[in-house]
Enzyme design. Structure first.
Site, PDB file in Angstrom:
ATOM      1  N   PHE A 196     -10.509  -7.648  14.359  1.00 28.80           N
ATOM      2  CA  PHE A 196      -9.495  -8.009  13.371  1.00 28.80           C
ATOM      3  C   PHE A 196      -9.297  -6.882  12.367  1.00 28.80           C
ATOM      4  CE2 PHE A 196      -8.359 -10.106   9.281  1.00 28.80           C
ATOM      5  CZ  PHE A 196      -7.102 -10.549   9.656  1.00 28.80           C
ATOM      6  N   GLN A 197      -8.065  -6.467  12.206  1.00 30.67           N
ATOM      7  CA  GLN A 197      -7.648  -5.419  11.264  1.00 30.67           C
ATOM      8  C   GLN A 197      -8.359  -4.082  11.511  1.00 30.67           C
ATOM      9  OE1 GLN A 197      -7.701  -6.942   7.190  1.00 30.67           O
ATOM     10  NE2 GLN A 197      -5.629  -7.734   7.474  1.00 30.67           N
ATOM     11  N   MET A 202      24.259   8.977   1.298  1.00 29.61           N
ATOM     12  CA  MET A 202      24.241  10.268   1.978  1.00 29.61           C
ATOM     13  C   MET A 202      24.531  10.108   3.470  1.00 29.61           C
ATOM     14  SD  MET A 202      24.104  13.489   1.572  1.00 29.61           S
ATOM     15  CE  MET A 202      23.234  13.977   0.082  1.00 29.61           C
ATOM     16  N   GLU A 247       0.802  -1.219   0.000  1.00 31.01           N
ATOM     17  CA  GLU A 247       0.000   0.000   0.000  1.00 31.01           C
ATOM     18  C   GLU A 247       0.839   1.275   0.000  1.00 31.01           C
ATOM     19  OE1 GLU A 247      -2.518  -3.278   1.823  1.00 31.01           O
ATOM     20  OE2 GLU A 247      -0.449  -2.548   2.063  1.00 31.01           O
ATOM     21  N   LYS A 277     -17.259  -0.921   6.597  1.00 25.96           N
ATOM     22  CA  LYS A 277     -17.629  -1.962   5.633  1.00 25.96           C
ATOM     23  C   LYS A 277     -19.131  -2.014   5.405  1.00 25.96           C
ATOM     24  CE  LYS A 277     -16.913  -6.865   4.588  1.00 25.96           C
ATOM     25  NZ  LYS A 277     -16.253  -8.118   5.016  1.00 25.96           N
TER      26      LYS A 277
END
Length: 568
Positions: A115-116, A477, A53, A165
């Site tokens: 969950f999640q 760097m 993502e 959802k």
């Protein structure tokens, strides 16, 4: 009566109303109803599947920077949403318009550590202009309309819309709103006050040693032509910020390149010695100014910016102008007098000659060094007729120093946040947006590996992106800082790299390792002649440093520079 639509349908149809034709995302349980509606109703929106993502948010960023439109990314709840955060922070720091759509657990599960579940609204609050949690389908159309308006209006930036959802599965009679009502949000798209413009013009007309700093805001306002007219009319040298590279042609006689920590020495000298500094569309951040208390000490500073929060944030501003860059330049042009400034331009040219003799590295060694690669890339692209998307580090600075940008939006890079891993996914977004443009990824060997799996997205989308890895075997760097400030204690910076050519070939992408200076130009041409993607692994000298360099907290006048060449 309007037809009943599911929340998922409303999402897609709202995107269509906003002119969206591509989104970058990765499905998961909490966003799956929306993905299912994309399949069932065959909406004319192309979905680009990413491998992570973070890549989706960078792709949306690259798409937005390449086009000036709003980029869209989509993810599921929990880790899917949190993986967007680095990309949203990158966009927030660099004022890139993005709308991020995330799924969330059902309303009945909110706050129960299901969950999640993650409170992405709270997590994203510091790195978005605004965000929403949608728990009622009736809130959804207005929230989506507002999200796009907020993202692209005023000072652009990312907006996140988190949608439960069950809201995606619910139905309602849908009509897309034509207007937004946000009494507390009044973005500044102001024309400047006429008396203020007269004051600005007087300062510029009376200046003996004027300098313009052009930032990314000039490009956002599409004001490049007016900027050039102002510079040419009054013969004012033009510096840019790093993100402003391309707003003024770097090959123009009045260009003095870009300044700051790793900017050109002659540009920094000009900024320190000018008597009037006209900064437009630039934040004037620490990487440009060095120590705030020592920046442009002899100058009256005029600062033009759309965001009033930038006025006086870092520097004491003599004349703040909160206004649109394009409108400001158009109002200013008739009031600025023609001028010459021969002594000032002569002094800058003397500094420029010294910089070329002292700081430029392209021909003086037989070793393969990164600056040489950058200059050859510029030559091979018909002297800059390409879009370069860089990662963050030494290669980023060398690209800005040695690749002369002459057109707007031709350098896409992470400026404020300094996000390693940005280049490859952002280039994917840019290439999707501009399929006929020659687009090059320029990345270090460290940063490239952070988002390297997006090579699968390159192949999945059949994108002809060219990739140049500047492979010096170090986090370059950071190693340079260890070299200069930490007595060469190289802790945690040497890299154990894979064979990048074999990695590319595993994805079906041809590649070539380049180890000799004489092979650089032809290798670039081989990549250009390939119809699809191509990867070049430039195995450059390990210990080349970027100069000039301004130590943190020091004045731009106190640059660390390369030693002068020894005369025979």
């Amino acid at each position: 009566m309007s037809e009943l639509k599911t929340g998922g349908q409303i999402i897609w149809e709202s995107l269509i109303h906003e002119g969206v034709d591509v989104v970058f995302g990765l499905p998961g349980g909490a966003i799956l109803p929306t993905y299912d509606d994309l399949y069932k109703y065959d909406y004319p929106i192309h979905h680009v599947l990413v491998t992570h993502e973070q890549g989706a948010s960078h792709m949306a960023d690259g798409y937005a920077r390449a086009t000036g439109k709003t980029g869209v990314c989509i993810a599921t709840s929990g880790p899917g949403a949190t993986n967007l955060i680095t990309g949203l922070a990158t966009a927030y720091m660099d004022s890139t318009p993005i709308v991020a759509i995330t799924g969330q657990v059902s309303v009945s599960l909110l706050g129960r550590d299901g969950f999640q579940e993650a409170d992405i609204r709270a997590i994203s609050m510091p790195v978005t202009k605004h965000n929403y949690l949608i728990t009622d389908i009736r809130e959804l159309p207005a929230a989506l309309k507002e999200a796009f308006y907020i993202a692209r209006s005023g000072r652009p930036g990312p907006v996140l819309v988190d949608i439960c959802k069950d809201v995606q599965q619910a139905t309602m009679a849908f009509t897309y709103p034509h207007e937004v009502s946000l009494p507390g949000y009044r973005p500044h798209m102001l024309a400047p006050d006429d008396d203020l413009i007269k004051h600005v013009a007087r300062l510029i007309n009376e200046a003996q040693r004027p300098v313009i700093i052009s930032g990314q805001g000039v490009s956002m306002a599409k004001a490049e032509a007016e900027l050039r007219q102002l510079a040419e009319k009054a013969n004012i040298p033009v510096a840019t910020s790093l993100l402003g590279v391309g707003t003024f042609p770097s090959t123009h006689p009045l260009s003095i390149s870009w300044g700051g920590m790793h900017g050109e020495a002659y540009c920094n000298y000009a900024l320190q010695e000018c008597d009037v500094l006209f900064a437009i569309g630039a934040r004037l951040d620490d990487r440009l100014t060095g120590a705030f208390s020592t920046f442009a000490p002899k100058a009256k500073i005029i600062h033009v910016d759309l965001d009033p929060a930038e006025m006086g944030k870092n520097l004491s501003i003599d004349l703040p102008v909160v206004a649109d860059a394009l409108l400001t330049l158009r109002a200013l042009l008739p009031k600025v007098e023609s001028n010459e400034h021969p002594a000032w331009l002569g002094q800058i040219n003397d500094w420029r000659t010294d910089s070329v003799e002292r700081d430029i590295l392209t021909q003086e060694t037989d070793e393969l060094i990164a600056p040489y690669v950058m200059r050859q890339l510029w030559h091979a692209t018909n002297q800059g007729d390409a879009t370069i998307v860089t990662d963050v580090g030494q290669h980023q600075m060398w690209e800005a120093q040695y690749f002369n940008h002459t057109k707007p939006r031709s350098l896409l890079t992470s400026g404020g946040l300094g996000t390693m891993g940005y280049a490859l996914p952002a280039a994917i977004g840019a290439q999707v947006a501009r399929p006929d443009e020659e687009i090059w990824v320029v990345a270090g060997d460290g940063g490239f590996q952070m988002t390297m799996p997006e090579l699968s997205t390159v192949m999945q989308e059949r994108l002809p992106i060219k990739i140049a890895i500047i492979n010096n075997g170090y986090l370059g760097m950071v190693r340079q800082w260890q070299d200069v400030f930490y007595n060469k204690r190289y802790v945690g910076t040497p890299l154990y790299n894979p064979d990048f050519v074999k990695v590319a070939e595993a994805y079906g992408i041809p590649g070539r390792a380049v180890t000799h200076k004489d092979d650089v130009y032809q290798a670039i041409r081989d990549a250009q002649n390939c119809d699809g993607p191509f990867l070049l692994d430039f195995q450059v000298e390990e210990f080349t440093n970027v100069y000039p360099m301004v130590a943190p907290g020091k004045s731009n006048a106190d640059m660390i520079r390369r030693g002068r060449p020894v005369e025979n």
